[in-house]
Design an enzyme around this catalytic site. Structure first.
Site, PDB file in Angstrom:
ATOM      1  N   ARG A   1      52.241  -8.927  -4.505  1.00 60.68           N
ATOM      2  CA  ARG A   1      51.174  -9.740  -5.086  1.00 60.68           C
ATOM      3  C   ARG A   1      50.928  -9.380  -6.557  1.00 60.68           C
ATOM      4  O   ARG A   1      50.645 -10.263  -7.382  1.00 60.68           O
ATOM      5  CB  ARG A   1      49.898  -9.528  -4.272  1.00 60.68           C
ATOM      6  CG  ARG A   1      48.819 -10.568  -4.499  1.00 60.68           C
ATOM      7  CD  ARG A   1      47.877 -10.617  -3.317  1.00 60.68           C
ATOM      8  NE  ARG A   1      46.810 -11.572  -3.528  1.00 60.68           N
ATOM      9  CZ  ARG A   1      45.564 -11.233  -3.839  1.00 60.68           C
ATOM     10  NH1 ARG A   1      45.239  -9.958  -3.962  1.00 60.68           N
ATOM     11  NH2 ARG A   1      44.642 -12.150  -4.016  1.00 60.68           N
TER      12      ARG A   1
ATOM     13  N   HIS B   1      50.953 -12.186  -9.414  1.00 64.64           N
ATOM     14  CA  HIS B   1      49.775 -12.432 -10.254  1.00 64.64           C
ATOM     15  C   HIS B   1      50.044 -12.094 -11.711  1.00 64.64           C
ATOM     16  O   HIS B   1      49.401 -12.644 -12.603  1.00 64.64           O
ATOM     17  CB  HIS B   1      48.578 -11.640  -9.728  1.00 64.64           C
ATOM     18  CG  HIS B   1      47.923 -12.271  -8.540  1.00 64.64           C
ATOM     19  ND1 HIS B   1      46.558 -12.360  -8.389  1.00 64.64           N
ATOM     20  CD2 HIS B   1      48.457 -12.872  -7.441  1.00 64.64           C
ATOM     21  CE1 HIS B   1      46.276 -12.970  -7.245  1.00 64.64           C
ATOM     22  NE2 HIS B   1      47.423 -13.278  -6.659  1.00 64.64           N
TER      23      HIS B   1
ATOM     24  N   ASN C   1      41.478 -11.802  -8.786  1.00 60.39           N
ATOM     25  CA  ASN C   1      41.983 -10.423  -8.765  1.00 60.39           C
ATOM     26  C   ASN C   1      40.938  -9.364  -8.411  1.00 60.39           C
ATOM     27  O   ASN C   1      41.277  -8.328  -7.837  1.00 60.39           O
ATOM     28  CB  ASN C   1      42.584 -10.061 -10.123  1.00 60.39           C
ATOM     29  CG  ASN C   1      43.788 -10.908 -10.477  1.00 60.39           C
ATOM     30  OD1 ASN C   1      44.459 -11.463  -9.604  1.00 60.39           O
ATOM     31  ND2 ASN C   1      44.074 -11.026 -11.772  1.00 60.39           N
TER      32      ASN C   1
END
Length: 332
Positions: free
Chosen positions: A62, A66, A94
């Protein structure tokens, strides 16, 4: 983990690295002479970390995702806040959600000891994501390397470009298109939700909405009804926002193709998972989902290809950016 056909397939991808990167060339043997132990150091530390905490695999994957979706794969997501530049870590998608920063810090420290100012934080993220996937049972691919680290972060970009867990299919397609990724990449990379967890806050809307939204009114064996009952026991209408549920209830710790089997039954955890089939008007995406659900090797080969492609989004190379000494701060 991989068969010979998959290895040959990925070699073909590497031979066409220039095409995949669009403009800038990354290469798989970038550190062969500069820091020959770089990939070994990353893999060893990822492996040890996953033995202690298997959930870190999804966190590392992830982090890379991101990072790449905001300004490109440049490790901007790792920067802490400084005056006048808030960290991407504080952005809506986040905050209290991304993990694994301490492991990246440790790997960077060891690489600086071995090869000072040589291995970029952006490349560490790419290698760590690859190793995390393979160590949880997924495919391995040769990571293209040579990225530089950004000199800034983009708090606003993190809020704008990272897909929301309740996104419609149309929004998801547009979001991926902005990154140079196509519908096949969208479906394939969504398969990363075969590992990891999500907070109640991110799937509450999906389990309390209209009965037939995601299972197309076809729930003869009450599988979706049972699935939703389980989720509602974890996540009530109000409260317990930070309670977690696995993205894949069936095989939560293994990287496999179970995710696609789940969403064919309307049993994806997030709304953005289920829209791949429920909002697919022409059926082409559903065909791809069926293909992955019935053929794990096909999914693995496609996932490796799409990860390499994603890892080339707006990379900094050559004289652009820098090699940070500490992934949390730009060099003084």
């Amino acid at each position: 983990m991989e068969s010979m056909p998959l290895t040959l397939f990925l070699m073909g991808i590497l031979l066409n690295a220039t095409t995949l990167s669009g403009v800038k060339l990354l290469v798989h043997d970038y550190y062969e002479e500069k820091c020959p132990l770089a990939e070994d150091i990353v893999r060893h530390n990822v492996e040890v970390a996953l033995l202690n905490n298997p959930r870190l695999a999804a966190s590392l994957l992830r982090l890379h995702f991101h990072d790449c979706f905001v300004m490109g794969c440049d490790a901007s997501v790792l920067l802490d806040s400084v005056e006048g530049m808030p960290s991407e870590k504080l952005a809506g998608p986040n905050v209290n959600s991304l993990h694994g920063f301490e492991l990246i810090d440790k790997i960077k420290y060891l690489l600086e000891e071995e090869c000072p100012i040589t291995v970029s934080c952006a490349d560490i993220l790419a290698m760590a994501a690859r190793d995390a996937v393979q160590l949880r049972g997924g495919p391995r691919w040769e990571v293209l390397l040579g990225r530089k680290d950004s000199l800034e972060s983009s708090f606003s970009g993190a809020n704008l470009f990272i897909p929301a867990p309740n996104s419609s299919l149309e929004v998801l397609i547009d979001n991926f298109k902005q990154q140079g990724l196509d519908i096949e990449d969208l479906v394939t990379l969504s398969g990363s939700h075969t590992i990891g967890r999500a907070r109640c806050l991110n799937f509450r809307q999906r389990i309390y909405e209209a009965e037939d939204e995601y299972h197309h009114g076809n729930d003869r064996y009450k599988r979706y009804t049972t699935f939703r009952r389980i989720l509602r026991s974890i996540c009530p209408v109000e409260g317990r926002d930070n309670k977690f549920a696995p993205l894949d209830l069936q095989t939560p710790k293994r990287f496999d193709n179970q995710y696609f089997i789940n969403i064919l039954g309307g049993n994806g955890l997030l709304g953005s998972d289920n829209v791949l089939t429920s909002q697919d008007l022409d059926g082409k995406i559903t065909e791809r989902v069926w293909a992955y659900a019935s053929n794990e090797k096909l999914f693995f080969a496609s996932f490796a290809k799409s990860m390499i492609k994603m890892g080339n989004i707006n990379v900094l190379t050559g004289d652009e950016g820098e090699i940070r000494r500490n992934c949390r701060f730009v060099n003084a």
